[in-house]
Design an enzyme around this catalytic site. Structure first.
Site, mmCIF file in Angstrom:
data_model
loop_
_atom_site.group_PDB
_atom_site.id
_atom_site.type_symbol
_atom_site.label_atom_id
_atom_site.label_comp_id
_atom_site.label_asym_id
_atom_site.label_seq_id
_atom_site.Cartn_x
_atom_site.Cartn_y
_atom_site.Cartn_z
ATOM 1 N N PHE A 194 0.833 -1.196 0.000
ATOM 2 C CA PHE A 194 0.000 0.000 0.000
ATOM 3 C C PHE A 194 0.872 1.252 0.000
ATOM 4 O O PHE A 194 1.267 1.742 -1.044
ATOM 5 C CB PHE A 194 -0.976 -0.012 1.187
ATOM 6 C CG PHE A 194 -1.958 -1.134 1.130
ATOM 7 C CD1 PHE A 194 -2.905 -1.221 0.117
ATOM 8 C CD2 PHE A 194 -1.934 -2.143 2.078
ATOM 9 C CE1 PHE A 194 -3.806 -2.263 0.050
ATOM 10 C CE2 PHE A 194 -2.832 -3.192 2.030
ATOM 11 C CZ PHE A 194 -3.774 -3.259 1.012
ATOM 12 N N CYS A 195 1.184 1.762 1.155
ATOM 13 C CA CYS A 195 1.852 3.064 1.261
ATOM 14 C C CYS A 195 3.304 3.044 0.805
ATOM 15 O O CYS A 195 3.778 4.013 0.220
ATOM 16 C CB CYS A 195 1.704 3.599 2.682
ATOM 17 S SG CYS A 195 -0.041 3.751 3.140
ATOM 18 N N VAL A 196 4.014 1.958 1.045
ATOM 19 C CA VAL A 196 5.402 1.873 0.569
ATOM 20 C C VAL A 196 5.408 1.853 -0.960
ATOM 21 O O VAL A 196 6.146 2.604 -1.598
ATOM 22 C CB VAL A 196 6.135 0.650 1.164
ATOM 23 C CG1 VAL A 196 7.469 0.403 0.479
ATOM 24 C CG2 VAL A 196 6.319 0.835 2.669
ATOM 25 N N THR A 244 4.008 5.368 -2.414
ATOM 26 C CA THR A 244 4.959 6.458 -2.196
ATOM 27 C C THR A 244 6.209 6.273 -3.049
ATOM 28 O O THR A 244 6.743 7.247 -3.603
ATOM 29 C CB THR A 244 5.312 6.568 -0.703
ATOM 30 O OG1 THR A 244 4.111 6.869 0.019
ATOM 31 C CG2 THR A 244 6.359 7.632 -0.448
#
Length: 178
Positions: free
Chosen positions: A113-115, A118
């Site tokens: 998700f966020c890794v 980003t």
């Protein structure tokens, strides 16, 4: 300064309970090694914290706080976000510009998700990324175990070439800031 370390979403609510990420104690130890090396080299460390509405990572709650055992220093920066993209509607890009950052080291949670989001956004913005291959984690899902998710994202992100800047994989033991 040309490099910054982004520690994404290593928050207490993602480190405990039924949905806890894989190998939290080991992950926190590796993250502490990464951030200590960065600080020793004068490299800025930015802790990014996700926040949602009531009941899940709500700002200011115990679950929203940085994970127990995760070391942070007074000079470290904090960025609050509400989407998987640490750049979207945040001041992250402003911080990086002000610091003269040209490339980023990425680690944290959750790999898929966020890794992932980003990292891709950093590439799109022109930042080469060093992804710390053993310092991001996942809780896994119904189809893949956490180690499989982590391995998949290491392989996938390191093979993206369409943005121009690339992802290079580095293990904590091999990460240098010279």
């Amino acid at each position: 300064m040309s490099t910054a370390v982004l520690v994404i979403d290593v928050q207490q609510g993602l480190c405990e309970g039924e949905g806890a990420a894989h190998d939290v104690p080991g992950l926190i130890g590796r993250l502490n090694t990464v951030t200590a090396r960065a600080r020793s080299a004068g490299v800025p460390v930015l802790f990014i914290q996700h926040e949602s509405g009531p009941g899940y990572l709500e700002h200011g709650t115990a679950a929203w706080q940085l994970a127990n055992g995760l070391q942070h220093a007074p000079g470290d920066l904090r960025v609050r976000k509400t989407t998987p993209d640490s750049f979207l509607r945040t001041d992250l890009a402003d911080h990086l510009r002000a610091l003269g950052v040209r490339d980023v080291v990425v680690c944290g949670m959750h790999s898929e998700f966020c890794v992932d989001t980003t990292t891709r956004r950093a590439l799109a913005l022109g930042y080469p990324v060093r992804l710390v291959a053993d310092a991001h984690s996942s809780a896994g899902n119904a189809h893949l175990s956490a180690p499989q998710v982590i391995a998949h994202h290491n392989a996938t992100l390191a093979n993206i070439s369409s943005f121009g800047p690339r992802v290079s994989l580095v293990n904590t033991a091999d990460l240098r800031f010279d």
